[in-house]
Design a protein around this motif. Structure first.
Motif, PDB file in Angstrom:
ATOM      1  N   ALA A  93       0.832  -1.207   0.000  1.00 46.63           N
ATOM      2  CA  ALA A  93       0.000   0.000   0.000  1.00 46.63           C
ATOM      3  C   ALA A  93       0.862   1.251   0.000  1.00 46.63           C
ATOM      4  O   ALA A  93       0.590   2.228  -0.727  1.00 46.63           O
ATOM      5  N   ASP A  94       1.921   1.239   0.791  1.00 45.28           N
ATOM      6  CA  ASP A  94       2.814   2.394   0.853  1.00 45.28           C
ATOM      7  C   ASP A  94       3.493   2.622  -0.489  1.00 45.28           C
ATOM      8  O   ASP A  94       3.607   3.771  -0.963  1.00 45.28           O
ATOM      9  N   ALA A  95       3.957   1.556  -1.113  1.00 46.48           N
ATOM     10  CA  ALA A  95       4.608   1.695  -2.423  1.00 46.48           C
ATOM     11  C   ALA A  95       3.633   2.243  -3.462  1.00 46.48           C
ATOM     12  O   ALA A  95       3.994   3.101  -4.281  1.00 46.48           O
ATOM     13  N   LEU A  96       2.400   1.775  -3.435  1.00 48.34           N
ATOM     14  CA  LEU A  96       1.397   2.276  -4.385  1.00 48.34           C
ATOM     15  C   LEU A  96       1.102   3.750  -4.128  1.00 48.34           C
ATOM     16  O   LEU A  96       0.938   4.532  -5.074  1.00 48.34           O
ATOM     17  N   ASN A  97       1.009   4.138  -2.871  1.00 50.38           N
ATOM     18  CA  ASN A  97       0.767   5.550  -2.558  1.00 50.38           C
ATOM     19  C   ASN A  97       1.895   6.442  -3.089  1.00 50.38           C
ATOM     20  O   ASN A  97       1.668   7.583  -3.497  1.00 50.38           O
ATOM     21  N   ARG A  98       3.109   5.912  -3.064  1.00 51.63           N
ATOM     22  CA  ARG A  98       4.271   6.675  -3.554  1.00 51.63           C
ATOM     23  C   ARG A  98       4.483   6.486  -5.059  1.00 51.63           C
ATOM     24  O   ARG A  98       5.443   7.025  -5.627  1.00 51.63           O
ATOM     25  N   LYS A  99       3.608   5.717  -5.681  1.00 50.84           N
ATOM     26  CA  LYS A  99       3.710   5.410  -7.114  1.00 50.84           C
ATOM     27  C   LYS A  99       5.028   4.730  -7.459  1.00 50.84           C
ATOM     28  O   LYS A  99       5.595   4.909  -8.543  1.00 50.84           O
ATOM     29  N   VAL A 130      -1.926  -1.038 -14.022  1.00 55.42           N
ATOM     30  CA  VAL A 130      -2.734   0.158 -14.257  1.00 55.42           C
ATOM     31  C   VAL A 130      -1.917   1.398 -13.898  1.00 55.42           C
ATOM     32  O   VAL A 130      -1.887   2.393 -14.636  1.00 55.42           O
ATOM     33  N   GLY A 131      -1.260   1.360 -12.755  1.00 59.36           N
ATOM     34  CA  GLY A 131      -0.436   2.494 -12.345  1.00 59.36           C
ATOM     35  C   GLY A 131       0.722   2.740 -13.293  1.00 59.36           C
ATOM     36  O   GLY A 131       1.098   3.890 -13.550  1.00 59.36           O
ATOM     37  N   GLU A 132       1.264   1.661 -13.825  1.00 52.94           N
ATOM     38  CA  GLU A 132       2.406   1.791 -14.742  1.00 52.94           C
ATOM     39  C   GLU A 132       1.993   2.322 -16.106  1.00 52.94           C
ATOM     40  O   GLU A 132       2.846   2.728 -16.906  1.00 52.94           O
ATOM     41  N   GLY A 133       0.685   2.290 -16.402  1.00 58.53           N
ATOM     42  CA  GLY A 133       0.214   2.757 -17.697  1.00 58.53           C
ATOM     43  C   GLY A 133       0.341   1.733 -18.795  1.00 58.53           C
ATOM     44  O   GLY A 133       0.270   2.064 -19.990  1.00 58.53           O
ATOM     45  N   ARG A 134       0.501   0.470 -18.427  1.00 55.52           N
ATOM     46  CA  ARG A 134       0.569  -0.612 -19.429  1.00 55.52           C
ATOM     47  C   ARG A 134      -0.291  -1.770 -18.938  1.00 55.52           C
ATOM     48  O   ARG A 134       0.200  -2.831 -18.584  1.00 55.52           O
ATOM     49  N   TYR A 135      -1.579  -1.549 -18.938  1.00 58.71           N
ATOM     50  CA  TYR A 135      -2.542  -2.455 -18.318  1.00 58.71           C
ATOM     51  C   TYR A 135      -2.442  -3.882 -18.847  1.00 58.71           C
ATOM     52  O   TYR A 135      -2.377  -4.125 -20.053  1.00 58.71           O
TER      53      TYR A 135
END
Length: 540
Positions: A93-99, A130-135
């Protein structure tokens, strides 16, 4: 590192890490989580390398929602290889919050290698993409031994990701499947899907998910019809929000059997950390905190769900439960009354009010609330549980004739439901009415549910009251073995043993009952333990 004083009685500096840690331990034992959290925070600041402080700080921090302290504690624990398994989810979760998409992937890989929530990895990796932009859609290996478990969560995320991509054709069947699999929190999921659909122009589909006869959906239906607030409720989910939904569902599922273990609470808290603006993690966390003995935190969490928003009614329902658990019953009842008074109030709102009124011994008002819950059903389709609730309220409110009529109606609608048969049979045995018929009801209930100690007790007591002591004693012994801490069961057994001439064992059973008895019952048990059985000391 923390070191205990070398000699007993050695003084401890009130400002030291050890003093803070000891204060936290005492607060833990006294059920004061707020003070415990503050103390552990001070202890960890004073001795940041202490594994014991970090361990206790971690659990208190996650349960309380202090994610900064939780992350600091987790780092200490991980350095020694003793990070709790949900700590890995916190780090994701922390890593996702920091992208930090690469970091999140590495942690998921480690989670899989450790066999820690590995069945969720395909869905987690998909949201990271999804976050990486390559779903990349989640793919579950059918040969994986946990594949069937992972599939329970798949359709919801396939639907949300398809909606995110504007692919309504793919989303629709996944929405239907996700709702079919979701037995809890279905209203929240309907609201989520409806917002996503409406924002993408599928307003008819959105409204079809939200029956107009449900008050929980009134605000959403009005907004969708007016095209209002759709940009907010239909905003495409982020990687963190998708991950949060996964944890929220997992938290609800592992607690669906009534368990109040802290893992479910921690998962819901981590979900809220990953999606701070999300309603679902707050709603589930409030429920689990109430059931887990953290009522003050539950009140706080439920109040974070905006009352005037789409999810307001769901948050308010949890606030009622949290207020009641926190001992704020007048406020809980006032809010429950308000929720039950709105047009198209769901039966659950009336039941929640009725149960609170029962606890306040306002049985007439409770019966009225349970009747109101039945209003939306035809006479032959009323759920038997609602009739049992009403009948119980009437019976406890000294309206036996009305209660009996309601309970008999319930028995006609559900002739093989042990709870109804037991209540109707035992209530008549208590009143020495229709004894033979009541005994038959209890025999049937026991045959349908032989492991239920309360039903077994009812049958044994009925056998005793009708004069069959030889049959009663072994049945009551079985009931007492199944419910050793039940005062009523042990008192019944004691009375039957006395009548059977087993005086020493009778007194033993009465003493066992007295451990858990209160008030008049405790006085009666003390008297017959001392003096033996007298007519005026018979169990009620």
């Amino acid at each position: 590192m923390l070191v205990l004083p070398a000699a007993a009685g050695a003084s401890v500096d009130p400002g030291s890490a050890l003093h803070a840690y000891m204060r936290g331990r005492l607060a833990d034992d006294d059920g004061a989580p707020g003070l415990a959290l503050t103390s552990y925070r001070q202890a960890l600041a004073g001795d940041p390398a202490s594994l014991e402080v970090a361990r206790r700080s971690y659990f208190q921090a996650v349960i309380s929602g202090d994610m900064g302290l939780a992350l600091r504690s987790a780092a200490v624990l991980e350095s020694d290889g003793i990070l709790p398994r949900d700590g890995t989810l916190l780090q994701i979760a922390d890593a996702l919050n920091r992208k930090d998409w690469a970091g999140a992937r590495l942690i998921v890989d480690r989670m899989v290698a450790e066999g820690n929530f590995a069945f969720l990895a395909p869905i987690m990796r998909s949201w990271i993409s999804v976050g990486e932009g390559r779903y990349a859609a989640p793919v579950i290996d059918p040969t994986d031994r946990f594949a069937s478990l992972a599939k329970r969560y798949l359709d919801e995320h396939l639907a949300l990701q398809a909606l995110r991509n504007g692919d309504l054709q793919t989303a629709r069947p996944s929405i239907n499947q996700a709702l079919a699999l979701r037995t809890a929190e279905a209203d929240e999921l309907r609201l989520l899907f409806a917002g996503q659909l409406a924002a993408r122009g599928a307003r008819a589909d959105a409204l079809a998910l939200l029956p107009e006869t449900h008050a929980n959906f009134a605000q959403a239906r009005e907004d969708i019809a007016r095209g209002k607030a759709l940009s907010f409720h239909g905003k495409a989910l982020t990687a963190g929000q998708g991950f949060a939904r996964l944890l929220t569902r997992l938290a609800a599922d592992i607690s669906s059997d009534g368990s109040t273990g802290s893992l479910g609470i921690r998962l819901a808290r981590i979900a809220a950390f990953a999606d701070p603006a999300g309603a679902a993690p707050r709603i589930v966390a409030a429920d689990l905190l109430s059931r887990g003995g953290y009522a003050a935190y539950a009140v706080e969490e439920a109040r974070k769900v905006p009352g005037a928003g789409w999810y307001g009614a769901l948050g308010q329902a949890e606030l009622v439960e949290a207020l009641a658990a926190a001992g704020q019953r007048p406020e809980a009842i006032t809010l429950a009354h308000a929720l039950a008074a709105v047009p198209n109030a769901e039966p659950e709102r009336h039941v929640r009010l009725g149960q609170l009124l029962m606890q306040e011994k306002d049985y007439r008002a409770a019966a009225s609330a349970f009747r109101a819950a039945q209003a939306g059903y035809s006479d032959d389709a009323v759920p038997w549980a609602l009739l049992l609730f009403e009948g119980s309220a009437l019976e406890q409110g000294a309206q036996w004739d009305e209660a009996r009529a309601v309970l008999e109606r319930a028995a006609r609608l559900a002739p093989n439901e042990p709870a109804i048969l037991n209540y109707l049979g035992y209530a008549q045995i208590e009143r020495r009415q229709n004894m033979d018929a009541a005994l038959e009801l209890l025999k049937k209930a026991s045959a349908l549910k032989p492991q239920d100690a309360s039903i077994t007790d009812s049958l044994g007591w009925a056998q005793f009251v009708t004069g069959d002591i030889d049959a009663a004693v072994p049945i009551l012994e079985r009931a007492a073995a199944g419910a050793p801490s039940d005062a009523t069961v042990n008192e019944h057994l004691g009375d039957a043993l006395w009548a059977a001439g087993r005086r020493y064992e009778a007194r033993y059973a009465w003493r066992a009952a007295a451990v858990f008895a209160e008030g008049e019952t405790a006085q009666r048990l003390a008297a017959k333990t001392k003096e033996g059985m007298k007519p005026e000391y018979a169990a009620r």
